[in-house]
Design an enzyme around this catalytic site. Structure first.
Site, PDB file in Angstrom:
ATOM      1  N   GLY A 210      23.177  12.792  10.048  1.00 26.23           N
ATOM      2  CA  GLY A 210      24.137  13.719   9.443  1.00 26.23           C
ATOM      3  C   GLY A 210      25.089  14.270  10.489  1.00 26.23           C
ATOM      4  O   GLY A 210      26.310  14.337  10.283  1.00 26.23           O
ATOM      5  N   GLU A 230      23.520  20.251  17.198  1.00 27.88           N
ATOM      6  CA  GLU A 230      22.182  20.095  17.769  1.00 27.88           C
ATOM      7  C   GLU A 230      21.485  19.063  16.888  1.00 27.88           C
ATOM      8  O   GLU A 230      21.240  19.311  15.712  1.00 27.88           O
ATOM      9  CB  GLU A 230      21.479  21.445  17.704  1.00 27.88           C
ATOM     10  CG  GLU A 230      20.157  21.465  18.410  1.00 27.88           C
ATOM     11  CD  GLU A 230      19.281  22.594  17.890  1.00 27.88           C
ATOM     12  OE1 GLU A 230      19.733  23.747  17.848  1.00 27.88           O
ATOM     13  OE2 GLU A 230      18.137  22.278  17.514  1.00 27.88           O
ATOM     14  N   CYS A 267      12.836  22.436  16.014  1.00 30.86           N
ATOM     15  CA  CYS A 267      13.575  21.516  16.885  1.00 30.86           C
ATOM     16  C   CYS A 267      12.945  21.466  18.274  1.00 30.86           C
ATOM     17  O   CYS A 267      13.168  20.520  19.022  1.00 30.86           O
ATOM     18  CB  CYS A 267      15.037  21.913  16.955  1.00 30.86           C
ATOM     19  SG  CYS A 267      15.285  23.670  17.127  1.00 30.86           S
ATOM     20  N   GLU A 359      12.490  10.949  17.089  1.00 37.30           N
ATOM     21  CA  GLU A 359      11.855  12.209  16.681  1.00 37.30           C
ATOM     22  C   GLU A 359      11.008  12.002  15.422  1.00 37.30           C
ATOM     23  O   GLU A 359      11.449  11.367  14.474  1.00 37.30           O
ATOM     24  CB  GLU A 359      12.976  13.230  16.397  1.00 37.30           C
ATOM     25  CG  GLU A 359      12.526  14.629  16.119  1.00 37.30           C
ATOM     26  CD  GLU A 359      13.697  15.594  15.863  1.00 37.30           C
ATOM     27  OE1 GLU A 359      13.590  16.751  16.243  1.00 37.30           O
ATOM     28  OE2 GLU A 359      14.720  15.173  15.270  1.00 37.30           O
TER      29      GLU A 359
HETATM   30  P1  NAP Z   1      20.599  16.977   7.650  1.00 35.52           P
HETATM   31  O1  NAP Z   1      20.161  15.989   6.646  1.00 35.52           O
HETATM   32  O2  NAP Z   1      21.346  16.466   8.819  1.00 35.52           O
HETATM   33  O3  NAP Z   1      21.471  18.079   6.913  1.00 35.52           O
HETATM   34  C1  NAP Z   1      22.161  19.118   7.612  1.00 35.52           C
HETATM   35  C2  NAP Z   1      23.461  19.420   6.880  1.00 35.52           C
HETATM   36  O4  NAP Z   1      24.376  18.345   7.004  1.00 35.52           O
HETATM   37  C3  NAP Z   1      23.266  19.648   5.404  1.00 35.52           C
HETATM   38  O5  NAP Z   1      24.195  20.612   4.990  1.00 35.52           O
HETATM   39  C4  NAP Z   1      23.599  18.297   4.829  1.00 35.52           C
HETATM   40  O6  NAP Z   1      24.000  18.365   3.487  1.00 35.52           O
HETATM   41  C5  NAP Z   1      24.729  17.831   5.731  1.00 35.52           C
HETATM   42  N1  NAP Z   1      24.807  16.379   5.860  1.00 35.52           N
HETATM   43  C6  NAP Z   1      23.791  15.547   6.174  1.00 35.52           C
HETATM   44  N2  NAP Z   1      24.236  14.281   6.251  1.00 35.52           N
HETATM   45  C7  NAP Z   1      25.560  14.309   6.002  1.00 35.52           C
HETATM   46  C8  NAP Z   1      26.575  13.327   5.929  1.00 35.52           C
HETATM   47  N3  NAP Z   1      26.305  12.048   6.130  1.00 35.52           N
HETATM   48  N4  NAP Z   1      27.821  13.713   5.651  1.00 35.52           N
HETATM   49  C9  NAP Z   1      28.097  15.008   5.432  1.00 35.52           C
HETATM   50  N5  NAP Z   1      27.186  15.988   5.461  1.00 35.52           N
HETATM   51  C10 NAP Z   1      25.929  15.657   5.751  1.00 35.52           C
HETATM   52  O7  NAP Z   1      19.367  17.793   8.227  1.00 35.52           O
HETATM   53  P2  NAP Z   1      18.152  18.485   7.481  1.00 35.52           P
HETATM   54  O8  NAP Z   1      18.292  18.384   6.006  1.00 35.52           O
HETATM   55  O9  NAP Z   1      18.021  19.820   8.057  1.00 35.52           O
HETATM   56  O10 NAP Z   1      16.899  17.679   7.941  1.00 35.52           O
HETATM   57  C11 NAP Z   1      16.777  16.302   7.855  1.00 35.52           C
HETATM   58  C12 NAP Z   1      16.211  15.800   9.159  1.00 35.52           C
HETATM   59  O11 NAP Z   1      16.966  16.360  10.246  1.00 35.52           O
HETATM   60  C13 NAP Z   1      14.819  16.240   9.467  1.00 35.52           C
HETATM   61  O12 NAP Z   1      13.863  15.457   8.833  1.00 35.52           O
HETATM   62  C14 NAP Z   1      14.805  16.143  10.965  1.00 35.52           C
HETATM   63  O13 NAP Z   1      14.561  14.843  11.351  1.00 35.52           O
HETATM   64  C15 NAP Z   1      16.163  16.543  11.396  1.00 35.52           C
HETATM   65  N6  NAP Z   1      16.310  17.951  11.839  1.00 35.52           N
HETATM   66  C16 NAP Z   1      16.436  18.179  13.139  1.00 35.52           C
HETATM   67  C17 NAP Z   1      16.610  19.476  13.584  1.00 35.52           C
HETATM   68  C18 NAP Z   1      16.776  19.749  15.030  1.00 35.52           C
HETATM   69  O14 NAP Z   1      16.939  20.879  15.397  1.00 35.52           O
HETATM   70  N7  NAP Z   1      16.787  18.771  15.861  1.00 35.52           N
HETATM   71  C19 NAP Z   1      16.641  20.558  12.712  1.00 35.52           C
HETATM   72  C20 NAP Z   1      16.522  20.292  11.370  1.00 35.52           C
HETATM   73  C21 NAP Z   1      16.371  18.977  10.958  1.00 35.52           C
HETATM   74  P3  NAP Z   1      22.915  18.516   2.306  1.00 35.52           P
HETATM   75  O15 NAP Z   1      22.510  19.948   2.324  1.00 35.52           O
HETATM   76  O16 NAP Z   1      23.666  18.134   1.100  1.00 35.52           O
HETATM   77  O17 NAP Z   1      21.775  17.598   2.625  1.00 35.52           O
END
Ligand code: NAP
Length: 478
Positions: A210, A230, A267, A359
């Site tokens: 994302g 991040e 994280c 991860e």
């Molecule tokens: P995410 O899927 O990256 O979502 C974060 C935000 O970005 C959400 O608002 C999401 O929208 C949006 N988004 C995601 N993909 C996108 C794209 N291709 N285009 C436009 N917007 C996009 O993260 P998450 O839901 O928090 O967690 C999913 C995974 O992220 C976890 O399983 C983990 O692996 C990782 N994570 C890592 C950390 C860290 O600190 N490293 C923290 C949290 C999560 P939506 O709300 O519509 O999904």
């Protein structure tokens, strides 16, 4: 539908853009009052907010009350620093008569807010990295308006927190566009937000996929903008033989608790444990597996994250040269609440296979057994950017420990000499970032008061009249 969502984004950005001139030029006292008002509003509604948050995230009232307290503390901490001039620092070099390079005009370096910030809430911290979390607090402290893109994992909580913020803005006579909100924006709409010409910066915490999609959008604009993301971290923890001199049970229990904290959805969760391949090292791994088996994590934040964890841990388990040290039952693979798991490999296998550095977002870790200190250094060198690196048993000033510390500092934003990496203090010295993919901007932090620097742009005023210097001082007298 898409065009409706785009117009919602356009309206929110227009509001933030329109409010920017007034808010960006407002005295420091106005910003500080807003930050304190937001903290008060959170605390005044704590019980109701925590109840909604718990329903939406399963994180539990204990953790959520603590997180709300941290969020309010952080807002007030930024207010105090705004009062003391952090956002209005000026560096003054008096004119020097004569020819250059020694001779020069009068120069004053001042700070200007970047402008409207698109802020993507994180799933795993519904208060502290969400609507009024650290990114919003630091942007508001810098004089930037904010457009919040809430996380789909806690929509009702986000709406309620934003409604409270809107109320504080009204009470304080500030435009509602200072904190905009784009409810239930699709992924296309999220890209539209990042691409909008009137957005000046993006703050993001979430997945690598994302984050990279949005980072590309920010860089593909006609005028690219800073993207503070991040995106992921495996947080290596090195257990030197000295760390096990007093026994293995206590350190194993402490580590198991850290790996499973918040169901591993931190994280900073320690995902890679470097252990020496000797008798004590083996006793430690056995004790860790036992301590992990006794842990009972709660449900994960979303069904998608539960599925993602199962996939990520299965991917590690199926790699050649990986041994399962703590297995899960077939029933658990389908259960809402994941059981902790532990895998093991050797240094050469870890270094040769990049898949082992991915991860696992959940209660799991990979042990890497090393022969000696040189191999421990090679393992650290194979890790890409990480938020933290922890060294156990490196207190003595020895060449080996100096080498370990240097290797850790090369890859991590925060290096711990003891303790566990989960838990990130909000203070001036904090650094929560690191080389890519821990952060897309490794010279910045997203936690702690230095986070404000991301949203301030230096401008040098040359031979400026006093009124121009005063106009950039935020009403702060020096
Ligand atoms: P995410 O899927 O990256 O979502 C974060 C935000 O970005 C959400 O608002 C999401 O929208 C949006 N988004 C995601 N993909 C996108 C794209 N291709 N285009 C436009 N917007 C996009 O993260 P998450 O839901 O928090 O967690 C999913 C995974 O992220 C976890 O399983 C983990 O692996 C990782 N994570 C890592 C950390 C860290 O600190 N490293 C923290 C949290 C999560 P939506 O709300 O519509 O999904």
């Amino acid at each position: 539908m898409v065009s409706t969502q785009f117009s919602i984004i356009d309206r929110a950005v227009e509001g933030a853009h329109a409010a920017q001139a007034q808010y960006g030029a407002a005295p420091a006292a106005v910003r500080a009052r807003l930050l304190r008002g937001l903290a008060d509003a959170l605390e005044a509604n704590q019980a109701a907010l925590v109840s909604v948050a718990d329903e939406e995230t399963s994180l539990g009232a204990g953790r959520l009350n603590g997180e709300l307290a941290r969020t309010a503390f952080q807002l007030r901490g930024f207010a105090d620093r705004v009062d003391s001039g952090i956002a209005h620092r000026q560096i003054d070099d008096a004119a020097v008569p004569g020819a250059p390079p020694a001779g020069r005009p009068h120069l004053t370096r001042v700070l200007a807010p970047l402008g409207p910030v698109a802020m993507f809430s994180a799933s795993n911290f519904p208060f502290a990295f969400s609507v009024l979390g650290g990114d919003t607090a630091s942007a508001l402290a810098a004089g930037c308006t904010v457009i919040v893109k809430p996380h789909s994992g806690h929509p009702e909580l986000s709406r309620r927190v934003h409604a409270l913020a809107a109320n504080v803005l009204r009470e304080q006579g500030l435009p509602e566009g200072v904190i905009g909100f784009v409810d239930q924006a699709s992924r296309d709409a999220a890209v539209h937000l990042v691409s909008h010409a009137d957005v000046s910066a993006v703050a993001f915490t979430g997945s690598y996929q994302g984050g990279v999609a949005l980072w590309r959008a920010a860089n593909a604009r006609r005028l690219p903008i800073p993207f503070y993301g991040e995106l992921g971290s495996i947080n290596p923890l090195v257990v030197t033989p000295a760390a096990l001199a007093q026994g293995v049970d206590a350190p194993a229990a402490a580590l198991a608790a850290s790996i499973t904290l918040g169901c591993g959805q931190f994280c900073t969760s320690p995902g890679l444990i470097v252990v020496y391949d000797d008798v004590d090292g083996e006793r430690f791994v056995a004790a860790l597996a036992q301590a992990l088996a006794a842990q009972q994590p709660h449900a994960m934040l979303t069904q998608a994250m539960r599925g993602g964890f199962e996939k990520a841990s299965a991917h590690i388990a199926e790699q050649a040269g990986v041994r399962v040290r703590l297995a899960v039952s077939a029933e658990n693979e389908a259960a809402t609440t994941p059981a902790p798991r532990l895998y093991e490999t050797d240094a050469a296998t870890f270094i040769a296979n990049a898949a082992l550095r991915e991860e696992m977002f959940g209660p799991a870790a990979l042990i890497v057994k090393v022969r000696d200190e040189a191999q421990a250094l090679d393992v650290l060198a194979a890790v890409e950017g990480t938020l933290t690196a922890t060294l156990w048993g490196a207190e003595a000033d020895t060449p080996a420990n100096r080498a370990l510390a240097a290797a850790a500092q090369r890859i991590a934003g925060r290096v711990l000499f003891g303790g566990v990496p989960t838990g990130v203090a909000v203070c001036d010295a904090q650094q929560h970032g690191g080389p890519w993919p821990a952060s897309t901007q490794p010279q910045t932090t997203s936690v702690g008061y230095a986070a404000i620097e991301r949203f301030l742009r230096p401008v040098a005023l040359q031979d400026a009249p006093q009124w121009a210097l005063d106009a950039n001082a935020g009403g702060i007298t020096r």
